[in-house]
Design a protein around this motif. Structure first.
Motif, mmCIF file in Angstrom:
data_model
loop_
_atom_site.group_PDB
_atom_site.id
_atom_site.type_symbol
_atom_site.label_atom_id
_atom_site.label_comp_id
_atom_site.label_asym_id
_atom_site.label_seq_id
_atom_site.Cartn_x
_atom_site.Cartn_y
_atom_site.Cartn_z
ATOM 1 N N THR A 1 -4.587 8.129 -7.943
ATOM 2 C CA THR A 1 -5.847 9.058 -7.778
ATOM 3 C C THR A 1 -6.755 9.442 -9.167
ATOM 4 O O THR A 1 -6.031 9.899 -10.034
ATOM 5 C CB THR A 1 -5.600 10.422 -7.004
ATOM 6 O OG1 THR A 1 -5.007 10.050 -5.891
ATOM 7 C CG2 THR A 1 -6.696 11.220 -6.763
ATOM 8 N N ASP B 1 1.820 8.588 -6.493
ATOM 9 C CA ASP B 1 1.367 9.769 -7.322
ATOM 10 C C ASP B 1 1.552 10.885 -6.328
ATOM 11 O O ASP B 1 1.622 12.226 -6.820
ATOM 12 C CB ASP B 1 -0.141 9.698 -7.915
ATOM 13 C CG ASP B 1 -1.200 9.223 -6.792
ATOM 14 O OD1 ASP B 1 -0.720 9.045 -5.814
ATOM 15 O OD2 ASP B 1 -2.329 9.317 -7.218
ATOM 16 N N LYS B 2 1.546 10.750 -4.954
ATOM 17 C CA LYS B 2 1.848 11.712 -3.891
ATOM 18 C C LYS B 2 3.339 11.786 -3.443
ATOM 19 O O LYS B 2 3.868 12.779 -2.870
ATOM 20 C CB LYS B 2 0.841 11.577 -2.910
ATOM 21 C CG LYS B 2 -0.644 11.478 -3.292
ATOM 22 C CD LYS B 2 -1.539 11.423 -2.062
ATOM 23 C CE LYS B 2 -3.157 11.546 -2.383
ATOM 24 N NZ LYS B 2 -3.574 10.239 -3.311
ATOM 25 N N ASP C 1 2.579 3.463 2.909
ATOM 26 C CA ASP C 1 1.748 4.521 2.442
ATOM 27 C C ASP C 1 2.199 5.717 2.018
ATOM 28 O O ASP C 1 2.654 5.743 0.904
ATOM 29 C CB ASP C 1 0.679 4.798 3.987
ATOM 30 C CG ASP C 1 -0.484 5.224 3.736
ATOM 31 O OD1 ASP C 1 -1.165 5.477 2.603
ATOM 32 O OD2 ASP C 1 -1.171 5.606 4.791
ATOM 33 N N ASN C 2 2.393 6.688 2.509
ATOM 34 C CA ASN C 2 2.824 7.960 2.100
ATOM 35 C C ASN C 2 4.163 8.171 2.564
ATOM 36 O O ASN C 2 4.769 8.134 3.545
ATOM 37 C CB ASN C 2 1.820 9.106 2.654
ATOM 38 C CG ASN C 2 0.304 9.180 2.113
ATOM 39 O OD1 ASN C 2 -0.370 8.404 2.974
ATOM 40 N ND2 ASN C 2 0.174 9.591 1.196
ATOM 41 N N HIS D 1 0.843 -1.235 0.068
ATOM 42 C CA HIS D 1 0.069 0.135 -0.038
ATOM 43 C C HIS D 1 1.098 1.315 0.013
ATOM 44 O O HIS D 1 1.379 1.343 1.074
ATOM 45 C CB HIS D 1 -0.925 0.009 1.362
ATOM 46 C CG HIS D 1 -1.958 1.077 1.378
ATOM 47 N ND1 HIS D 1 -3.108 0.990 1.587
ATOM 48 C CD2 HIS D 1 -1.550 2.439 1.350
ATOM 49 C CE1 HIS D 1 -3.778 2.191 1.575
ATOM 50 N NE2 HIS D 1 -2.784 2.977 1.476
ATOM 51 N N THR D 2 0.945 1.957 -1.201
ATOM 52 C CA THR D 2 1.702 3.074 -1.264
ATOM 53 C C THR D 2 0.737 4.216 -2.214
ATOM 54 O O THR D 2 -0.124 3.764 -2.867
ATOM 55 C CB THR D 2 2.938 2.902 -1.438
ATOM 56 O OG1 THR D 2 3.792 4.315 -1.585
ATOM 57 C CG2 THR D 2 3.270 2.349 -3.124
ATOM 58 N N HIS D 3 1.668 5.238 -2.385
ATOM 59 C CA HIS D 3 0.824 6.341 -3.047
ATOM 60 C C HIS D 3 2.020 7.061 -3.772
ATOM 61 O O HIS D 3 2.550 8.053 -3.543
ATOM 62 C CB HIS D 3 0.062 7.540 -2.446
ATOM 63 C CG HIS D 3 -1.202 6.923 -1.755
ATOM 64 N ND1 HIS D 3 -2.416 6.859 -2.341
ATOM 65 C CD2 HIS D 3 -1.278 6.188 -0.615
ATOM 66 C CE1 HIS D 3 -3.226 6.218 -1.472
ATOM 67 N NE2 HIS D 3 -2.788 5.916 -0.268
ATOM 68 N N SER E 1 0.464 0.599 -5.666
ATOM 69 C CA SER E 1 0.456 2.104 -5.574
ATOM 70 C C SER E 1 -1.037 2.285 -5.913
ATOM 71 O O SER E 1 -1.728 1.868 -7.010
ATOM 72 C CB SER E 1 1.284 2.693 -6.599
ATOM 73 O OG SER E 1 1.125 3.917 -6.393
ATOM 74 N N HIS E 2 -1.749 3.204 -5.170
ATOM 75 C CA HIS E 2 -3.137 3.625 -5.336
ATOM 76 C C HIS E 2 -2.918 4.941 -6.286
ATOM 77 O O HIS E 2 -2.186 5.686 -5.971
ATOM 78 C CB HIS E 2 -3.786 3.858 -4.138
ATOM 79 C CG HIS E 2 -4.031 2.719 -3.480
ATOM 80 N ND1 HIS E 2 -5.253 1.906 -3.245
ATOM 81 C CD2 HIS E 2 -3.258 1.973 -2.437
ATOM 82 C CE1 HIS E 2 -5.118 0.990 -2.338
ATOM 83 N NE2 HIS E 2 -3.963 0.806 -1.975
#
Length: 414
Positions: free
Chosen positions: A124, A66-67, A312-313, A62-64, A121-122
């Motif tokens: 948006t 795009d951020k 995560d972030n 679970h990571t992002h 990766s999530h």
């Protein structure tokens, strides 16, 4: 970092620990781990594994991307979860596609250097962004041949299963163009039941897993988690459903939490906890009893739920810290969960290796002959020691290729 094209295709890693008790040789040939009888030693590079440990490559569930690494580009700085959502939303709507690619690539490469070969990766999707972040994520995936990047379509509040609904249309387009899973945040939706129903509908129609942000809140409400668990049972998707955060479980009493944990166990869902991010964001308004902010890690472990730890972030308004290091995240998780026996520590190493690999549906994962040669050599005698000492990652292999190497002069911890 090893240069591309310079690493050999055959390796013999001698006398390395593969568990708390086992010492053996690992043979890598044609991108796989092979047995002694199948190995052709001529021309193989030899690595002395004495005093070191091998673990399967880390998997960040679970990571992002795009951020990631946007902290110094977003103003004003966020002081709460809602402020982070608003400021990041504004920035992402205005940023160029190349900006997303630049940051995403940097974060992915940072993770690879720390031994993370697998990432989910999530990405948006909303009206202001359109498919900008999605196109960038696909470019990042294409530019990272040494890593497996699973991309989760993360739509804003879907209000109807109709192409007139912008969020639904964007989710549909992302799924049609290569999304590996469908996600979102029903807790923040106008109608969490309708939102979850549409997500499960899209997942079934497109044959992809579900990966949702659930109950990322301090409120003592577990309605969304319970509803998603029942949907997982009803649809038979079970093991193909992952729920992240679930921090509201920390705000309900023990009896209620036990009931919900039992329901999650029955559903077969995977849970992913994000200790560093939840510690930073949750429980800020607590007065008399300040919570740790994470979900009930111990209870999920004891119930036999497949629970993972993820980053995560990474250095964005949601969490201005981090270096994409899952060994660091696992140690933090063990401390937050107050679990420190050798058996516990082994479990926490598994929570960034085998557990997320199961949730991601990875095949041929591990250290046994026949598995793909994705592994990390750690400068410690056992996996539990590696976690405690935050051992250096001396070698990182992806698909049998040496992609990162560090020289370690001395050990600082024993």
């Amino acid at each position: 970092m090893a240069k591309k094209g310079m690493s050999m295709q055959k390796y013999l890693i001698k006398s390395i620990a593969t568990s708390e008790t086992d010492i053996e040789d690992i043979r890598i040939q044609d991108g796989r781990i092979v047995g002694e009888s199948d190995f052709e030693p001529a021309g193989a590079a030899i690595i002395d594994g004495s005093g070191k440990t091998a673990v399967p490559a880390f998997a960040d569930l679970h990571t992002h991307l795009d951020k990631a690494l946007s902290k110094d580009r977003i103003f004003p700085e966020a002081a709460s979860l809602l402020e982070a959502i608003r400021s990041t939303g504004r920035y992402m709507a205005e940023a160029a596609e190349d900006d997303f690619v630049e940051r995403g690539l940097a974060a992915a490469r940072m993770a690879l250097a720390q031994g993370t070969v697998f990432l989910r990766s999530h990405v948006t999707l909303d009206e202001r962004l359109g498919l900008k972040a999605w196109r960038a994520a696909k470019r990042v995936r294409e530019a990272c041949p040494d890593q497996t990047l699973q991309l989760v379509a993360f739509p804003a509040d879907i209000r109807s299963a109709d192409r007139n609904d912008a969020a639904y249309r964007l989710a549909e387009e992302a799924l049609e163009s290569g999304a590996d899973a469908i996600g979102g945040c029903p807790t923040l939706a106008a109608d969490y039941r309708k939102y979850a129903d549409i997500i499960f509908f899209l997942a079934a129609r497109c044959g992809v897993p579900v990966d949702l942000h659930v109950d990322e809140s301090d409120e003592p409400s577990t309605e969304v988690l319970e509803y998603v668990a029942r949907k997982a049972i009803e649809t038979g998707m079970g093991k193909r459903v992952t729920v992240g955060h679930c921090t509201s479980l920390g705000a309900v009493d023990g009896k209620k939490a036990a009931e919900v944990v039992a329901l999650v166990k029955e559903s077969g869902m995977n849970v992913v906890t994000l200790p560093s991010c939840n510690l930073y964001l949750m429980g800020r308004n607590d007065d008399a009893k300040q919570r740790r902010g994470t979900t009930r890690i111990r209870e999920f472990m004891d119930a036999g739920v497949n629970i993972s730890i993820a980053s995560d972030n990474i250095r964005d308004p949601f969490r201005p810290f981090g270096r994409a290091d899952l060994l660091e995240e696992a140690l933090l998780g063990a401390q937050v969960a107050q679990r420190g026996t050798k058996g516990d520590l082994r479990r926490f190493v598994e929570m960034v290796t085998a557990a997320p690999a199961r949730a991601m549906g990875l095949e041929a994962y591990g250290l046994a002959p026949g598995c793909r040669a994705d592994l990390v050599i750690l400068d410690a005698r056992t996996p539990s020691e590696a976690l405690l000492s935050q051992a250096a990652k001396t070698h990182v292999f992806a698909r049998g290729r040496l992609v990162a190497e560090r020289r370690v002069e001395e050990r600082l911890f024993f």
